[in-house]
Enzyme design. Structure first.
Site, PDB file in Angstrom:
ATOM      1  N   ASP A  26       0.123  10.948 -65.833  1.00  0.00           N
ATOM      2  CA  ASP A  26       0.321  12.364 -65.487  1.00  0.00           C
ATOM      3  C   ASP A  26      -0.991  13.051 -65.106  1.00  0.00           C
ATOM      4  O   ASP A  26      -1.331  14.121 -65.649  1.00  0.00           O
ATOM      5  CB  ASP A  26       0.941  13.127 -66.675  1.00  0.00           C
ATOM      6  N   GLU A 233      10.865  16.889 -62.561  1.00  0.00           N
ATOM      7  CA  GLU A 233       9.715  17.244 -63.413  1.00  0.00           C
ATOM      8  C   GLU A 233       8.442  17.118 -62.567  1.00  0.00           C
ATOM      9  O   GLU A 233       8.518  16.878 -61.369  1.00  0.00           O
ATOM     10  CB  GLU A 233       9.645  16.319 -64.640  1.00  0.00           C
TER      11      GLU A 233
HETATM   12  O1  FUB Z   1       4.154  11.757 -69.993  1.00  0.00           O
HETATM   13  C1  FUB Z   1       5.361  12.243 -70.533  1.00  0.00           C
HETATM   14  C2  FUB Z   1       6.256  12.703 -69.448  1.00  0.00           C
HETATM   15  O2  FUB Z   1       6.529  11.629 -68.553  1.00  0.00           O
HETATM   16  C3  FUB Z   1       5.682  13.761 -68.544  1.00  0.00           C
HETATM   17  O3  FUB Z   1       5.621  15.027 -69.136  1.00  0.00           O
HETATM   18  C4  FUB Z   1       6.596  13.633 -67.410  1.00  0.00           C
HETATM   19  O4  FUB Z   1       6.221  14.320 -66.252  1.00  0.00           O
HETATM   20  C5  FUB Z   1       6.652  12.128 -67.234  1.00  0.00           C
HETATM   21  O5  FUB Z   1       5.578  11.644 -66.487  1.00  0.00           O
END
Ligand code: FUB
Length: 334
Positions: A26, A233
């Site tokens: 991320d 997301e």
């Molecule tokens: O790293 C945990 C979660 O996985 C992140 O918040 C999301 O965007 C995904 O990459």
């Protein structure tokens, strides 16, 4: 089913992990003090069984990485913030971001509070690499995951956030939580990410978060059943040639996509894909300009041989074509 050949995939990958001594994911990248600083999640094996809520992403702290030049050595500045030092947070330190205003660096991060709900916190430091001192409470009115802070040319800062499924965004309508709220049905408009301008002191929202609309080329909202294009997301916002580019992950279809608009609140019109699927379930990125070139920061799970919650941050050049469209990146050569 045959097991993928990870050595072969590693050889075909267009880029290699920036660090290999820890797992990172991320990546939110910014240029501060003439260097590239990367604010990633710090993946660990927390021993929690896999589930659709993402509980196996049991991260506990953050490290900050930096590079003087693309292709140069990456420095790990060590632990910048630990969950044990955040009074309101209990677990799952997910994708963070950072911003600079004046002589202060602000680190934004989501974590679950003891009630099991994600909130977004902020911590401050006088250096880009911390250690960061957290505020005692989460940002009032914050929820869900994946904060990304965009500094506009006029001095305003905006936070984009949100993520469905494990990110809990489906449980919110009009900024209020109810466990009875669900993801919309396939033919209804998809849930959008949220955006709020930050207060002058960078520690609060200056306004109630608004839902960002992502439209198709006919001006209609993308539908919840349009899994190849709808928001899941990993919000990010960059500005190129006067246009606002909102980019995000489609989650269960594993694409990084983008949409463009003429102001930070949107609406944004879907344009296409930035990155084709990587090894591992999640895909999450940032985009940043350094010395005249643009770069995509992303992750994959090749180093851990496919373990989806043990990822590695990578970077590669990103090209805006003459018409402003982003050239789609293939993460592995044929
Ligand atoms: O790293 C945990 C979660 O996985 C992140 O918040 C999301 O965007 C995904 O990459």
């Amino acid at each position: 089913m045959t097991e993928p050949n990870y050595q072969e995939l590693k050889a075909k990958a267009i880029s290699q992990p920036l660090v290999e001594h820890i797992y990172t994911a991320d990546p939110s990248a910014h240029v501060f003090e003439g260097k590239i600083y990367i604010y990633p999640s710090h993946d660990i094996e927390a021993g929690i069984p896999f589930n659709d809520n993402g509980d196996h992403f049991g991260m506990e702290d953050y490290h900050v990485l930096s590079l003087e030049q693309p292709g140069g050595a990456t420095t790990d500045h060590g632990v910048a913030l630990h969950v044990a030092d955040v009074p309101w947070a209990e677990r799952q330190m997910w994708a963070p971001d950072a911003a600079k205003k004046g002589d202060t660096y602000y680190f934004y991060f989501p974590a679950k509070a003891p009630d099991g709900l994600f909130r977004i916190g902020v911590a401050t430091a006088k250096t880009p690499y911390g250690p960061f001192k957290p505020e005692a409470e989460a940002i009032a009115g914050s929820y869900s995951i994946d904060p990304a802070v965009f500094a506009d040319d006029d001095g305003a800062y905006y936070m984009y956030f949100g993520g469905i499924w494990g990110g809990q965004l489906q449980s919110y309508r009009d900024n209020s939580y109810s466990s009875s709220h669900q993801e919309p049905s396939a033919e209804q408009p998809a849930l959008g990410p949220r955006v709020a301008r930050l207060s002058d002191d960078m520690l609060q929202f200056a306004e109630a978060p608004r839902e960002v609309q992502i439209l198709d080329s006919d001006g209609q909202p993308l539908l919840a059943g349009d899994n190849d294009r709808r928001f899941f997301e990993a919000s990010w916002l960059h500005k190129y040639d006067g246009t606002y580019y909102f980019s995000y992950s489609t989650g269960d279809t594993h694409f990084l996509c983008y949409a463009t608009g003429d102001n930070p609140y949107g609406p944004f019109t879907y344009q296409g894909r930035i990155l084709e699927p990587v090894v591992g379930w999640t895909t999450h990125h940032s985009i940043c300009q350094f010395e005249g070139k643009w770069y995509l920061f992303y992750h994959d799970s090749i180093l851990s041989e496919g373990v989806t919650h043990l990822r590695s941050v990578k970077m590669t050049e990103l090209v805006h074509q003459a018409d402003g469209r982003i050239l789609t990146i293939q993460p592995y050569r044929d």
